[in-house]
Design a protein around this motif. Structure first.
Motif, PDB file in Angstrom:
ATOM      1  N   VAL A 107     -40.430   9.808   0.394  1.00 33.17           N
ATOM      2  CA  VAL A 107     -39.150   9.115   0.564  1.00 33.17           C
ATOM      3  C   VAL A 107     -39.330   7.953   1.539  1.00 33.17           C
ATOM      4  CG1 VAL A 107     -36.772   9.305   1.372  1.00 33.17           C
ATOM      5  CG2 VAL A 107     -37.803  11.177   0.062  1.00 33.17           C
ATOM      6  N   ILE A 108     -39.092   6.751   1.026  1.00 33.58           N
ATOM      7  CA  ILE A 108     -39.174   5.545   1.854  1.00 33.58           C
ATOM      8  C   ILE A 108     -37.862   5.304   2.588  1.00 33.58           C
ATOM      9  CG2 ILE A 108     -39.505   3.027   1.802  1.00 33.58           C
ATOM     10  CD1 ILE A 108     -41.214   3.445  -0.726  1.00 33.58           C
ATOM     11  N   TRP A 109     -36.731   5.546   1.877  1.00 34.20           N
ATOM     12  CA  TRP A 109     -35.416   5.234   2.446  1.00 34.20           C
ATOM     13  C   TRP A 109     -34.376   6.121   1.764  1.00 34.20           C
ATOM     14  CZ3 TRP A 109     -32.995  -0.407   2.276  1.00 34.20           C
ATOM     15  CH2 TRP A 109     -31.810  -0.411   3.023  1.00 34.20           C
ATOM     16  N   ASP A 110     -33.806   7.025   2.510  1.00 29.47           N
ATOM     17  CA  ASP A 110     -32.725   7.849   1.972  1.00 29.47           C
ATOM     18  C   ASP A 110     -31.406   7.104   2.178  1.00 29.47           C
ATOM     19  OD1 ASP A 110     -31.671   9.966   0.669  1.00 29.47           O
ATOM     20  OD2 ASP A 110     -31.783  11.375   2.342  1.00 29.47           O
ATOM     21  N   TYR A 159     -30.484   8.003  -8.175  1.00 31.04           N
ATOM     22  CA  TYR A 159     -29.128   8.396  -7.786  1.00 31.04           C
ATOM     23  C   TYR A 159     -28.956   9.897  -7.996  1.00 31.04           C
ATOM     24  CZ  TYR A 159     -24.054   8.265  -7.319  1.00 31.04           C
ATOM     25  OH  TYR A 159     -22.763   8.466  -6.898  1.00 31.04           O
ATOM     26  N   HIS A 160     -28.684  10.608  -6.916  1.00 31.80           N
ATOM     27  CA  HIS A 160     -28.389  12.037  -7.026  1.00 31.80           C
ATOM     28  C   HIS A 160     -27.641  12.476  -5.772  1.00 31.80           C
ATOM     29  CE1 HIS A 160     -31.731  13.106  -4.234  1.00 31.80           C
ATOM     30  NE2 HIS A 160     -32.295  12.048  -4.753  1.00 31.80           N
ATOM     31  N   HIS A 161     -26.787  13.465  -5.967  1.00 29.49           N
ATOM     32  CA  HIS A 161     -25.980  14.017  -4.871  1.00 29.49           C
ATOM     33  C   HIS A 161     -25.142  12.925  -4.175  1.00 29.49           C
ATOM     34  CE1 HIS A 161     -28.120  17.679  -5.532  1.00 29.49           C
ATOM     35  NE2 HIS A 161     -29.271  17.212  -5.084  1.00 29.49           N
ATOM     36  N   GLY A 162     -24.669  11.961  -4.980  1.00 25.41           N
ATOM     37  CA  GLY A 162     -23.751  10.959  -4.455  1.00 25.41           C
ATOM     38  C   GLY A 162     -24.373   9.811  -3.689  1.00 25.41           C
ATOM     39  N   HIS A 163     -25.701   9.730  -3.649  1.00 28.94           N
ATOM     40  CA  HIS A 163     -26.332   8.586  -2.969  1.00 28.94           C
ATOM     41  C   HIS A 163     -27.677   8.272  -3.632  1.00 28.94           C
ATOM     42  CE1 HIS A 163     -28.348  12.008  -1.020  1.00 28.94           C
ATOM     43  NE2 HIS A 163     -29.347  11.168  -0.778  1.00 28.94           N
ATOM     44  N   ARG A 164     -28.239   7.126  -3.261  1.00 26.24           N
ATOM     45  CA  ARG A 164     -29.519   6.701  -3.821  1.00 26.24           C
ATOM     46  C   ARG A 164     -30.648   6.934  -2.822  1.00 26.24           C
ATOM     47  NH1 ARG A 164     -29.181   4.020  -8.579  1.00 26.24           N
ATOM     48  NH2 ARG A 164     -27.094   3.315  -9.194  1.00 26.24           N
ATOM     49  N   THR A 165     -31.808   7.296  -3.353  1.00 27.08           N
ATOM     50  CA  THR A 165     -32.991   7.524  -2.530  1.00 27.08           C
ATOM     51  C   THR A 165     -34.141   6.695  -3.076  1.00 27.08           C
ATOM     52  OG1 THR A 165     -32.300   9.791  -2.037  1.00 27.08           O
ATOM     53  CG2 THR A 165     -34.612   9.235  -1.639  1.00 27.08           C
ATOM     54  N   ALA A 215     -30.843 -10.517  -8.646  1.00 27.89           N
ATOM     55  CA  ALA A 215     -29.496 -10.206  -9.136  1.00 27.89           C
ATOM     56  C   ALA A 215     -29.560  -9.551 -10.514  1.00 27.89           C
ATOM     57  CB  ALA A 215     -28.650 -11.478  -9.185  1.00 27.89           C
ATOM     58  N   SER A 216     -30.418 -10.092 -11.377  1.00 30.26           N
ATOM     59  CA  SER A 216     -30.555  -9.541 -12.723  1.00 30.26           C
ATOM     60  C   SER A 216     -31.103  -8.115 -12.668  1.00 30.26           C
ATOM     61  CB  SER A 216     -31.485 -10.429 -13.556  1.00 30.26           C
ATOM     62  OG  SER A 216     -31.669  -9.887 -14.843  1.00 30.26           O
ATOM     63  N   TRP A 217     -32.104  -7.892 -11.819  1.00 36.38           N
ATOM     64  CA  TRP A 217     -32.678  -6.552 -11.682  1.00 36.38           C
ATOM     65  C   TRP A 217     -31.610  -5.562 -11.216  1.00 36.38           C
ATOM     66  CZ3 TRP A 217     -32.947  -2.856  -7.988  1.00 36.38           C
ATOM     67  CH2 TRP A 217     -33.833  -1.799  -8.209  1.00 36.38           C
ATOM     68  N   TYR A 218     -30.811  -5.956 -10.235  1.00 38.20           N
ATOM     69  CA  TYR A 218     -29.772  -5.069  -9.712  1.00 38.20           C
ATOM     70  C   TYR A 218     -28.749  -4.743 -10.806  1.00 38.20           C
ATOM     71  CZ  TYR A 218     -26.303  -3.113  -6.520  1.00 38.20           C
ATOM     72  OH  TYR A 218     -25.422  -2.274  -5.896  1.00 38.20           O
ATOM     73  N   GLY A 219     -28.417  -5.740 -11.613  1.00 35.37           N
ATOM     74  CA  GLY A 219     -27.480  -5.518 -12.713  1.00 35.37           C
ATOM     75  C   GLY A 219     -28.014  -4.502 -13.710  1.00 35.37           C
ATOM     76  N   PHE A 220     -29.321  -4.583 -14.011  1.00 29.60           N
ATOM     77  CA  PHE A 220     -29.937  -3.616 -14.930  1.00 29.60           C
ATOM     78  C   PHE A 220     -29.902  -2.216 -14.336  1.00 29.60           C
ATOM     79  CE2 PHE A 220     -31.087  -6.766 -17.840  1.00 29.60           C
ATOM     80  CZ  PHE A 220     -31.785  -6.227 -18.911  1.00 29.60           C
ATOM     81  N   MET A 221     -30.212  -2.117 -13.036  1.00 31.27           N
ATOM     82  CA  MET A 221     -30.184  -0.802 -12.393  1.00 31.27           C
ATOM     83  C   MET A 221     -28.792  -0.182 -12.484  1.00 31.27           C
ATOM     84  SD  MET A 221     -30.754   0.301  -8.398  1.00 31.27           S
ATOM     85  CE  MET A 221     -29.084  -0.251  -7.977  1.00 31.27           C
ATOM     86  N   MET A 222     -27.774  -0.969 -12.195  1.00 33.48           N
ATOM     87  CA  MET A 222     -26.406  -0.465 -12.210  1.00 33.48           C
ATOM     88  C   MET A 222     -25.901  -0.221 -13.632  1.00 33.48           C
ATOM     89  SD  MET A 222     -25.660  -0.105  -9.040  1.00 33.48           S
ATOM     90  CE  MET A 222     -23.886   0.174  -9.115  1.00 33.48           C
TER      91      MET A 222
END
Length: 415
Positions: free
Chosen positions: A40-43, A50-56, A239-246
């Protein structure tokens, strides 16, 4: 030392080194290896699983979902140029037979994979069915290397193989996007991705060229190029990458909308062409700047994805191998023959119909993309591990290719 590095990176041998280290590590200390992969780099991060209501953000996510976007962007660049540019390799009649053969290289493996899975019973079929796309992949770099060794650098079959591999990549990107979403789909976020791409294109590509129309000095385009260089496309890409993730689509494909917006050359010279080293358009400059970093990324991709215990070999292993080693050559031969003979589209001068069998064997090296698809087709566990082992074992296609070259009496041709 530079020549050694160039050879290693040109043919993705860093990826093999990473995969070999992973295999050894996983079979010596499986627990330590998996702990490393899921480090885990950043909880509670803004990006990540995405799990348990947050991203890791884990090391695995950073490599597979973030950094591999650069690999797929380079693949998309080659596809884009092959389709859109004058003399592009996928334009016109010259591409017709390779495109038919590509279809065979897709349908053949799928038919073999799912057909054999059905014969093994409903339980096996249900467990492995989602991996049908794994054996459709062709690893461009390794296939190119083996193709040159089997046919010789000057043989027309090498160019045919590259056309097929580029088209295969194009279809593979579509398959990943459509059939393997990374989460619950939220299509409205794609508007954000494509909106970012459109905005970057209009403001930093179309508008400066429009303002410079009729002025050979091109002051606006020159200012954008010298002062801003790739920065607008970097921001748009993020921005495009973030849109794909979401959106739920796999974020590794997130840079695809940005690639067509970057100023590019007027004509294509072909993948691995030495002439491209002298092109000064921004798209080629970005690709050349990314080449070595992407090869290092592929090392970590191999390290984080190829760590499979040999005890994991199972039905999915043999189904992937059968799809690649049987389905690919048979599909490429049948569809290529139909295009060349009944449809009279022909094949390149100097090639024989039987060469399609050898091309099919070379194209059966799935490795990189097969490994990637296996990691997204199945949840972590025995079936995923077995499928990954099949992707790794696809290197056996190189040996099969050399044997096929001997059997069918391929005459090597130098440049």
């Amino acid at each position: 030392m530079y020549r050694v590095w160039t050879f290693l990176t040109n043919y993705s041998l860093l990826l093999i080194i990473g995969a070999v280290i992973a295999l050894v590590w996983a079979n010596i200390d499986a627990e330590g290896y998996h702990h490393f992969v899921e480090f885990v780099i950043w909880d509670h991060a803004p990006i990540g699983h995405y799990h348990h209501g947050h991203r890791t953000l884990t090391l695995h996510y950073l490599v597979n979902d973030v950094l591999m976007a650069l690999f797929f962007a380079i693949a998309a660049k080659e596809v884009w140029e092959a389709v859109i540019l004058k003399n592009g390799s996928l334009r016109g009649k010259k591409a017709a037979t390779p495109l038919f053969a590509t279809a065979g290289g897709m349908f053949g493996p799928i038919a073999v994979y799912l057909g054999l899975a059905a014969l093994l019973g409903s339980d096996t079929y249900n467990a492995v069915a989602n991996g049908w796309a794994i054996p459709t992949a062709t690893d461009i770099a390794f296939s190119y290397l083996v193709g040159r060794l089997v046919f010789g650098a000057g043989h027309p079959a090498v160019r045919f193989l590259l056309l097929l591999a580029i088209a295969d990549d194009a279809v593979g990107l579509i398959i990943l996007a459509v059939f393997y979403p990374s989460g619950e789909l939220a299509p409205v976020w794609l508007l954000f991705s494509f909106g970012a791409a459109l905005l970057v294109y209009v403001l930093f590509n179309w508008l400066p060229r429009t303002l410079d129309r009729g002025n050979q000095a091109r002051p606006n385009s020159t200012w954008v190029r010298k002062k801003l260089h790739f920065l607008p496309y970097l921001v748009g890409g993020c921005a495009s990458w973030y849109g794909f993730m979401m959106s739920g689509l796999h974020p590794a494909l997130g840079l695809l909308p940005i690639v067509p917006t970057i100023p590019h050359a007027d004509r294509a010279f072909g993948i691995f062409s030495g002439a491209e080293a002298y092109l000064t358009d921004l798209l080629n400059q970005i690709e050349h700047a990314l080449k070595h970093p992407v090869e290092v990324i592929l090392f970590f991709f191999g390290l984080l994805n190829a760590g499979v215990e040999f005890s994991s070999i199972g039905d999915a292993t043999w189904l992937v191998l059968a799809g690649l080693l049987v389905g690919k050559p048979v599909g490429i031969l049948i569809f290529g023959w139909v295009a060349a003979v009944p449809l009279r589209l022909g094949i390149p001068q100097g090639m024989r119909i039987v060469d399609l069998v050898v091309i099919g064997c070379v194209a059966a090296i799935g490795f990189t993309v097969s490994l990637f698809v296996a990691s997204v087709a199945f949840d972590a566990g025995p079936v995923q591990d077995a499928a990954k082992m099949g992707a790794l074992f696809s290197f056996a296609a190189a040996l099969v290719s050399f044997a096929a070259g001997k059997v069918f009496k391929v005459e090597k041709q130098s440049v």
